[in-house]
Design a protein around this motif. Structure first.
Motif, short mmCIF file in Angstrom:
data_model
loop_
_atom_site.label_atom_id
_atom_site.label_comp_id
_atom_site.label_asym_id
_atom_site.label_seq_id
_atom_site.Cartn_x
_atom_site.Cartn_y
_atom_site.Cartn_z
N PRO A 197 0.80 -1.22 0.00
CA PRO A 197 0.00 0.00 0.00
C PRO A 197 0.83 1.27 0.00
O PRO A 197 0.29 2.34 -0.17
N ARG A 198 2.15 1.17 0.17
CA ARG A 198 3.05 2.31 0.14
C ARG A 198 2.67 3.36 1.18
O ARG A 198 2.93 4.54 0.98
N GLY A 199 2.03 2.94 2.22
CA GLY A 199 1.65 3.89 3.24
C GLY A 199 0.40 4.67 2.90
O GLY A 199 -0.01 5.52 3.65
N ALA A 200 -0.19 4.39 1.75
CA ALA A 200 -1.39 5.12 1.35
C ALA A 200 -2.57 4.66 2.19
O ALA A 200 -2.99 3.52 2.13
N SER A 201 -3.09 5.59 2.95
CA SER A 201 -4.18 5.27 3.87
C SER A 201 -5.41 4.75 3.16
O SER A 201 -6.07 3.82 3.63
N ALA A 202 -5.74 5.34 2.03
CA ALA A 202 -6.94 4.91 1.30
C ALA A 202 -6.78 3.48 0.81
O ALA A 202 -7.73 2.70 0.84
N ASP A 203 -5.59 3.12 0.34
CA ASP A 203 -5.36 1.75 -0.13
C ASP A 203 -5.47 0.76 1.02
O ASP A 203 -6.09 -0.29 0.87
N LEU A 204 -4.87 1.07 2.16
CA LEU A 204 -4.95 0.17 3.30
C LEU A 204 -6.40 0.04 3.78
O LEU A 204 -6.86 -1.05 4.10
N ALA A 205 -7.13 1.15 3.78
CA ALA A 205 -8.53 1.11 4.19
C ALA A 205 -9.34 0.19 3.28
O ALA A 205 -10.18 -0.58 3.75
N THR A 206 -9.06 0.23 1.99
CA THR A 206 -9.75 -0.64 1.04
C THR A 206 -9.43 -2.10 1.30
O THR A 206 -10.32 -2.96 1.31
N ILE A 207 -8.16 -2.39 1.54
CA ILE A 207 -7.73 -3.77 1.82
C ILE A 207 -8.36 -4.27 3.12
O ILE A 207 -8.88 -5.38 3.19
N VAL A 208 -8.32 -3.45 4.16
CA VAL A 208 -8.88 -3.82 5.46
C VAL A 208 -10.38 -4.07 5.33
O VAL A 208 -10.90 -5.08 5.84
N SER A 209 -11.08 -3.21 4.64
CA SER A 209 -12.51 -3.37 4.45
C SER A 209 -12.83 -4.65 3.69
O SER A 209 -13.73 -5.40 4.07
N GLY A 210 -12.06 -4.92 2.64
CA GLY A 210 -12.27 -6.14 1.85
C GLY A 210 -12.01 -7.40 2.64
O GLY A 210 -12.79 -8.36 2.60
N LEU A 211 -10.89 -7.42 3.38
CA LEU A 211 -10.58 -8.59 4.20
C LEU A 211 -11.63 -8.78 5.29
O LEU A 211 -12.04 -9.90 5.59
N GLY A 212 -12.07 -7.68 5.88
CA GLY A 212 -13.10 -7.77 6.91
C GLY A 212 -14.39 -8.35 6.37
O GLY A 212 -15.00 -9.23 6.99
N SER A 213 -14.79 -7.91 5.21
CA SER A 213 -16.00 -8.41 4.58
C SER A 213 -15.86 -9.89 4.21
O SER A 213 -16.77 -10.69 4.46
N LEU A 214 -14.74 -10.25 3.64
CA LEU A 214 -14.50 -11.64 3.23
C LEU A 214 -14.52 -12.58 4.44
O LEU A 214 -15.19 -13.62 4.42
N THR A 215 -13.82 -12.22 5.49
CA THR A 215 -13.75 -13.10 6.66
C THR A 215 -15.08 -13.14 7.41
O THR A 215 -15.45 -14.17 7.96
N HIS A 216 -15.81 -12.03 7.41
CA HIS A 216 -17.14 -12.02 8.03
C HIS A 216 -18.07 -12.98 7.29
O HIS A 216 -18.79 -13.77 7.91
N GLY A 217 -18.03 -12.92 5.96
CA GLY A 217 -18.84 -13.84 5.16
C GLY A 217 -18.46 -15.29 5.37
O GLY A 217 -19.33 -16.17 5.48
N ALA A 218 -17.16 -15.55 5.46
CA ALA A 218 -16.69 -16.92 5.70
C ALA A 218 -17.16 -17.42 7.06
O ALA A 218 -17.61 -18.57 7.20
N ALA A 219 -17.09 -16.57 8.07
CA ALA A 219 -17.52 -16.96 9.41
C ALA A 219 -19.01 -17.27 9.45
O ALA A 219 -19.44 -18.22 10.11
N GLN A 220 -19.80 -16.48 8.73
CA GLN A 220 -21.24 -16.74 8.66
C GLN A 220 -21.51 -18.06 7.96
O GLN A 220 -22.32 -18.86 8.43
N LEU A 221 -20.83 -18.29 6.85
CA LEU A 221 -21.01 -19.51 6.09
C LEU A 221 -20.66 -20.74 6.92
O LEU A 221 -21.32 -21.77 6.84
#
Length: 158
Positions: free
Chosen positions: A61-85
């Motif tokens: 992410p090169r320290g880019a806050s917006a990029d890290l926020a996108t990655i964090v949000s995506g990982l959070g959504s993916l793992t939340h969905g996996a946990a529900q499944l």
């Protein structure tokens, strides 16, 4: 530190900024840190490794806050969905270890997430421990009102 200006912020919002600064100063090997709302918007961030990073080095992410926020949000959504499944309950922590670094994501409250991008040689247990401290201290402070205030503050500084 890339964070909203403290001018005009509530005590709770300033306390969250202080907690983030403390996390960054206490944990060696952090490249970027972001607090993201449940809808993926950046609330707080810091890029401690950016000043030390060579300009041409490729480090995710090169320290880019917006990029890290996108990655964090995506990982959070993916793992939340996996946990529900898997009917496994709520996700507490996610860690992705890569050849040139690691990403850690931890739930804070109401779907908000703390994300950290760290160097490959970081002490993962130290990172996880300090993230847990942050989450424990920030969880009760990160109310809907404070999230809204931080979001608005980030929009003004963008």
């Amino acid at each position: 530190m890339t964070a909203p200006s403290t001018y005009g912020l509530s005590t709770q919002a300033r306390n969250l900024q202080w907690l983030l600064t403390d996390l960054v100063e206490e944990v060696p090997g952090l490249i970027s840190v972001a607090v993201v709302s449940s809808d993926g918007l950046l609330l707080l961030s810091s890029d401690p490794g950016l000043a030390d990073a060579p300009k041409k080095e490729s480090r995710g992410p090169r320290g880019a806050s917006a990029d890290l926020a996108t990655i964090v949000s995506g990982l959070g959504s993916l793992t939340h969905g996996a946990a529900q499944l898997m009917e496994a309950g709520g996700v507490k922590q996610t860690m992705v270890s890569m050849e040139h670094g690691s990403v850690f994501v931890m739930s804070i409250s109401d779907g908000s997430l703390l994300g950290v991008h760290a160097t490959p040689d970081c002490d993962m247990s130290v990172v996880a421990y300090h993230m847990a401290l942050f989450v424990g201290r920030a969880g009760h402070v990160l109310t809907p009102e404070v999230r809204s205030e931080l979001r608005q503050s980030m929009e003004r500084t963008a």
